[in-house]
Write a protein that holds these residues in place. Structure first.
Motif, PDB file in Angstrom:
ATOM      1  N   UNK A   2       0.843  -1.199   0.000  1.00 27.23           N
ATOM      2  CA  UNK A   2       0.000   0.000   0.000  1.00 27.23           C
ATOM      3  C   UNK A   2       0.878   1.249   0.000  1.00 27.23           C
ATOM      4  N   UNK A   3       0.473   2.231  -0.766  1.00 20.34           N
ATOM      5  CA  UNK A   3       1.067   3.569  -0.695  1.00 20.34           C
ATOM      6  C   UNK A   3      -0.076   4.511  -0.365  1.00 20.34           C
ATOM      7  N   UNK A   4      -0.072   5.070   0.863  1.00 21.10           N
ATOM      8  CA  UNK A   4      -1.236   5.811   1.310  1.00 21.10           C
ATOM      9  C   UNK A   4      -2.440   4.889   1.272  1.00 21.10           C
ATOM     10  N   UNK A   5      -3.565   5.341   0.695  1.00 22.05           N
ATOM     11  CA  UNK A   5      -4.745   4.478   0.602  1.00 22.05           C
ATOM     12  C   UNK A   5      -4.775   3.624  -0.656  1.00 22.05           C
ATOM     13  N   UNK A   6      -3.691   3.625  -1.427  1.00 22.76           N
ATOM     14  CA  UNK A   6      -3.698   2.969  -2.734  1.00 22.76           C
ATOM     15  C   UNK A   6      -2.927   1.655  -2.724  1.00 22.76           C
ATOM     16  N   UNK A   7      -3.579   0.613  -3.219  1.00 21.98           N
ATOM     17  CA  UNK A   7      -2.917  -0.683  -3.360  1.00 21.98           C
ATOM     18  C   UNK A   7      -2.065  -0.652  -4.624  1.00 21.98           C
ATOM     19  N   UNK A   8      -0.798  -1.054  -4.504  1.00 22.54           N
ATOM     20  CA  UNK A   8       0.109  -1.064  -5.647  1.00 22.54           C
ATOM     21  C   UNK A   8      -0.271  -2.213  -6.577  1.00 22.54           C
ATOM     22  N   UNK A   9      -0.466  -1.882  -7.849  1.00 24.32           N
ATOM     23  CA  UNK A   9      -0.847  -2.869  -8.856  1.00 24.32           C
ATOM     24  C   UNK A   9       0.359  -3.312  -9.669  1.00 24.32           C
ATOM     25  N   UNK A  10       1.140  -2.334 -10.131  1.00 26.06           N
ATOM     26  CA  UNK A  10       2.336  -2.648 -10.909  1.00 26.06           C
ATOM     27  C   UNK A  10       3.234  -1.426 -10.941  1.00 26.06           C
ATOM     28  N   UNK A  11       4.444  -1.613 -11.430  1.00 23.82           N
ATOM     29  CA  UNK A  11       5.411  -0.524 -11.553  1.00 23.82           C
ATOM     30  C   UNK A  11       5.308   0.054 -12.960  1.00 23.82           C
ATOM     31  N   UNK A  12       5.223   1.389 -13.049  1.00 24.56           N
ATOM     32  CA  UNK A  12       5.092   2.054 -14.343  1.00 24.56           C
ATOM     33  C   UNK A  12       6.419   2.579 -14.874  1.00 24.56           C
ATOM     34  N   UNK A  13       7.318   3.008 -13.979  1.00 26.04           N
ATOM     35  CA  UNK A  13       8.584   3.565 -14.446  1.00 26.04           C
ATOM     36  C   UNK A  13       9.341   4.231 -13.317  1.00 26.04           C
TER      37      UNK A  13
ATOM     38  N   UNK B 170      -2.050  13.545  -2.327  1.00 26.87           N
ATOM     39  CA  UNK B 170      -0.615  13.579  -2.036  1.00 26.87           C
ATOM     40  C   UNK B 170      -0.388  13.635  -0.539  1.00 26.87           C
ATOM     41  N   UNK B 171       0.741  13.118  -0.116  1.00 25.56           N
ATOM     42  CA  UNK B 171       1.176  13.269   1.270  1.00 25.56           C
ATOM     43  C   UNK B 171       2.698  13.386   1.285  1.00 25.56           C
ATOM     44  N   UNK B 172       3.208  14.601   1.081  1.00 22.16           N
ATOM     45  CA  UNK B 172       4.659  14.796   1.061  1.00 22.16           C
ATOM     46  C   UNK B 172       5.303  14.670   2.434  1.00 22.16           C
ATOM     47  N   UNK B 173       4.492  14.588   3.494  1.00 20.39           N
ATOM     48  CA  UNK B 173       5.028  14.466   4.850  1.00 20.39           C
ATOM     49  C   UNK B 173       5.011  13.040   5.366  1.00 20.39           C
ATOM     50  N   UNK B 174       4.557  12.093   4.552  1.00 19.05           N
ATOM     51  CA  UNK B 174       4.513  10.697   4.966  1.00 19.05           C
ATOM     52  C   UNK B 174       5.927  10.142   5.131  1.00 19.05           C
ATOM     53  N   UNK B 175       6.025   9.015   5.805  1.00 16.95           N
ATOM     54  CA  UNK B 175       7.337   8.381   5.971  1.00 16.95           C
ATOM     55  C   UNK B 175       7.950   8.106   4.604  1.00 16.95           C
ATOM     56  N   UNK B 176       7.128   7.666   3.676  1.00 17.27           N
ATOM     57  CA  UNK B 176       7.529   7.549   2.269  1.00 17.27           C
ATOM     58  C   UNK B 176       6.640   8.512   1.478  1.00 17.27           C
ATOM     59  N   UNK B 177       7.121   9.739   1.222  1.00 19.67           N
ATOM     60  CA  UNK B 177       6.292  10.745   0.546  1.00 19.67           C
ATOM     61  C   UNK B 177       5.753  10.233  -0.787  1.00 19.67           C
TER      62      UNK B 177
ATOM     63  N   UNK C 145      -5.136   3.910   5.442  1.00 17.18           N
ATOM     64  CA  UNK C 145      -4.319   4.292   6.589  1.00 17.18           C
ATOM     65  C   UNK C 145      -4.641   5.700   7.063  1.00 17.18           C
ATOM     66  N   UNK C 146      -4.450   5.947   8.366  1.00 16.60           N
ATOM     67  CA  UNK C 146      -4.660   7.251   8.934  1.00 16.60           C
ATOM     68  C   UNK C 146      -3.410   8.114   8.727  1.00 16.60           C
ATOM     69  N   UNK C 147      -3.540   9.391   9.010  1.00 12.96           N
ATOM     70  CA  UNK C 147      -2.404  10.291   8.885  1.00 12.96           C
ATOM     71  C   UNK C 147      -2.224  10.828   7.489  1.00 12.96           C
ATOM     72  N   UNK C 148      -3.158  10.539   6.625  1.00 13.72           N
ATOM     73  CA  UNK C 148      -3.104  10.996   5.235  1.00 13.72           C
ATOM     74  C   UNK C 148      -3.363  12.487   5.165  1.00 13.72           C
ATOM     75  N   UNK C 149      -2.515  13.242   4.486  1.00  9.54           N
ATOM     76  CA  UNK C 149      -2.620  14.701   4.483  1.00  9.54           C
ATOM     77  C   UNK C 149      -2.590  15.244   3.070  1.00  9.54           C
ATOM     78  N   UNK C 150      -3.410  16.231   2.756  1.00 10.06           N
ATOM     79  CA  UNK C 150      -3.377  16.833   1.429  1.00 10.06           C
ATOM     80  C   UNK C 150      -2.181  17.741   1.277  1.00 10.06           C
TER      81      UNK C 150
END
Length: 300
Positions: A1-12, A70-77, A293-298
């Motif tokens: 998961x990245x934020x609320x999004x489930x990773x499907x595949x790598x684009x680039x 977006x969440x530029x303040x996340x552990x993994x922005x 996940x919680x802590x999600x910030x615009x």
């Protein structure tokens, strides 16, 4: 998961980060960009990533990919944009060859509209190139604001030249202050690649020198595009046409001479292959029942 999004595949991937196809809890698809792991702890890169998110969010228009989250303040922005069902111009040319003149004119008109929207937001993109242009079923899109800058930003030092050498403007290659006219030069170079399959100044280690002091190779560029592109690639930024003038010129050509529908058959074929792959991948996704996940910030 990245934020609320489930990773499907790598684009680039790029210099700053990687891009993944993500699915929201309702299975809406997005492109999610994250900072490379080795850069996460560097406050300079976090600052650059926040700037990218803020600038990209400020741009609207039919020919850009809007930021949805977006969440530029996340552990993994991370930064999520609308997933555009399309293929990059670089991939189209590499796999199917140069665009026909009609399609190249339609592409140029779309890129001009994109630059109008970007510049209206008081931003210089600084990295318009074939891999940052997606060809979708309803027209082209300009993506990746990783090195975009506000018009009123302080100039970079000459040791901090950013961009892709083959598609830089002369002023960008010299480390001089960059203005919207620089994006017009990059548009011209991108159109040459689209119509001929090659960058106008080449791609080797001497390309920056040729951009500053040499002349572009436009011998394979069809008429009447050559005159307009020649003006886009003038060394003096003040002599280049504006995106509005480019749009008028190409729209006039399309109205007067061309009736080909968009997308071109080759592009439509590649989009179809990609769509079938996406259907297969997303069909295997489990239903996302867990809360995001919680802590999600615009972006602020």
């Amino acid at each position: 998961m990245i934020g609320p999004y489930r990773v499907v595949s790598r684009l680039g991937s790029g210099g700053m980060g990687e891009v993944f196809l993500g699915a929201s809890p309702s299975r809406r698809l997005v492109a999610v960009k994250v900072i490379r792991p080795e850069l996460v702890d560097d406050p300079r890169w976090r600052k650059k990533f926040r700037r990218e998110a803020t600038l990209a969010q400020s741009v609207s228009g039919f020919y850009t990919a809007p930021v949805v989250d977006a969440d530029p303040d996340a552990e993994q922005p991370w930064l999520a944009t609308q997933y555009i069902r399309g293929v990059s111009l670089s991939k189209v040319v590499q796999q199917k060859g140069p665009l026909r003149e009609q399609a190249a004119c339609r592409l140029g008109a779309g890129l001009a509209e994109a630059l109008i929207a970007i510049h209206r937001s008081e931003i210089v993109h600084q990295d318009l190139k074939p891999s940052n242009v997606l060809l979708a079923s309803d027209g082209p899109r300009v993506i990746d604001f990783g090195i975009a800058r506000p018009l009123d930003a302080l100039p970079l030092s000459r040791t901090e030249i950013l961009g892709t050498p083959a598609y830089m403007s002369p002023e960008q290659a010299l480390g001089d202050p960059v203005h919207p006219e620089s994006d017009v030069f990059s548009l011209g170079s991108t159109l040459v690649f689209a119509a001929t399959g090659a960058a106008p100044f080449g791609t080797d280690h001497k390309v920056r020198s040729r951009i500053v002091y040499g002349e572009p190779d436009l011998t394979r560029l069809p008429d009447p595009m050559r005159g307009l592109v020649t003006r886009c690639l003038l060394k003096d930024p003040g002599e280049r046409p504006t995106p509005e003038q480019i749009l008028v010129a190409l729209s006039t050509l399309l109205d007067a001479h061309y009736g080909e529908e968009w997308p071109p058959a080759d592009v439509e074929q590649l989009i179809g292959v990609q769509e079938r792959t996406l259907v297969e991948i997303t069909a295997e996704l489990p239903t996302l029942r867990e809360p995001p996940p919680q802590g999600h910030a615009p972006v602020r």
